[in-house]
Enzyme design. Sequence first.
Site, mmCIF file in Angstrom:
data_model
loop_
_atom_site.group_PDB
_atom_site.id
_atom_site.type_symbol
_atom_site.label_atom_id
_atom_site.label_comp_id
_atom_site.label_asym_id
_atom_site.label_seq_id
_atom_site.Cartn_x
_atom_site.Cartn_y
_atom_site.Cartn_z
ATOM 1 N N SER A 65 -6.813 -1.368 4.296
ATOM 2 C CA SER A 65 -7.262 -0.862 3.002
ATOM 3 C C SER A 65 -8.578 -1.486 2.563
ATOM 4 O O SER A 65 -8.925 -2.595 2.952
ATOM 5 C CB SER A 65 -6.199 -1.134 1.933
ATOM 6 O OG SER A 65 -4.946 -0.653 2.338
HETATM 7 N N1 SAH Z 1 -1.533 -3.466 4.360
HETATM 8 C C1 SAH Z 1 -2.254 -2.987 5.504
HETATM 9 C C2 SAH Z 1 -2.655 -1.540 5.377
HETATM 10 C C3 SAH Z 1 -1.707 -0.736 6.131
HETATM 11 S S1 SAH Z 1 -1.940 0.985 6.286
HETATM 12 C C4 SAH Z 1 -3.459 -3.853 5.813
HETATM 13 O O1 SAH Z 1 -3.763 -4.755 5.017
HETATM 14 O O2 SAH Z 1 -4.057 -3.666 6.868
HETATM 15 C C5 SAH Z 1 -0.266 1.490 6.131
HETATM 16 C C6 SAH Z 1 0.663 1.031 7.228
HETATM 17 O O3 SAH Z 1 1.955 1.491 6.863
HETATM 18 C C7 SAH Z 1 0.370 1.603 8.606
HETATM 19 O O4 SAH Z 1 0.218 0.562 9.520
HETATM 20 C C8 SAH Z 1 1.622 2.435 8.915
HETATM 21 O O5 SAH Z 1 1.994 2.416 10.281
HETATM 22 C C9 SAH Z 1 2.668 1.771 8.057
HETATM 23 N N2 SAH Z 1 3.834 2.569 7.706
HETATM 24 C C10 SAH Z 1 3.915 3.890 7.390
HETATM 25 N N3 SAH Z 1 5.189 4.217 7.094
HETATM 26 C C11 SAH Z 1 5.938 3.090 7.220
HETATM 27 C C12 SAH Z 1 7.311 2.772 7.043
HETATM 28 N N4 SAH Z 1 8.231 3.685 6.662
HETATM 29 N N5 SAH Z 1 7.723 1.507 7.274
HETATM 30 C C13 SAH Z 1 6.843 0.556 7.656
HETATM 31 N N6 SAH Z 1 5.533 0.791 7.834
HETATM 32 C C14 SAH Z 1 5.079 2.030 7.616
#
Ligand code: SAH
Length: 220
Positions: A65
């Site tokens: 993000s």
């Molecule tokens: N907080 C992260 C941003 C992640 S983007 C950072 O600082 O880099 C969102 C993430 O959520 C992705 O990696 C995706 O694979 C994950 N995601 C999507 N649905 C999910 C679920 N049901 N459970 C766990 N992770 C999930």
Amino acid sequence: MLFSVDENKKRKRMIREQLERRGIEQQAVLESMREVPRHLFVPDKLKNKAYHDCPLPIKKGQTISQPYIVALMIEALKLEENDRVLEIGTGSGYAAAVLAQIVEEVYTIERHQSLAELARERFEILGYDNLQVKVSDGTEGWQEFAPYDGIVVAAGAPVLPEPLAEQLEIGGKLVIPVGDRDLQELLVLTKESDGELNKERIARVRFVPLIGEEGWVAED
Ligand code: SAH
């Protein structure tokens, strides 16, 4: 070099120009983001863009993000030092690392094994020992360590996953983007003493979809 002077400068500028200027004021959040080496959480070929004012692609079609959004979400949790926080969507591990510098215990869930492993390696190299990563569907929460003082969801949900609301402590806050697949509203839900959730909308955002039992259906 892990902590070069150059990256330090870029980080200070990021805090000033992207966060403080837009109204982020909680010291714990600013201090943590001044310290966490964001350039170690992005793919090698994007290191020069690590402190830019935008999200960046990571593996598996996901994103790390934008710094401001990370700050906005974490500030909205109104955390205290001895809190326990659950994050859904570890991704690169960046936001989890920022949380780990602020509170006592952080639990983070990622559905992609390869992303979880890479994040785990980073946490180990950087010495975070108050952070646990699990590979599973985060829409079900992480019952074992519940209730949480704060829950932050880093992917866009169609509706609020019920298990997350249940695993939130009274007085705790849950920050989650809710909306359609490509545009959401960032909600801050506070659990009142009668168990009801008080809802506030703080921004319009664009997150990758939350995939799971109480989220969207996978397209991959
Ligand atoms: N907080 C992260 C941003 C992640 S983007 C950072 O600082 O880099 C969102 C993430 O959520 C992705 O990696 C995706 O694979 C994950 N995601 C999507 N649905 C999910 C679920 N049901 N459970 C766990 N992770 C999930």
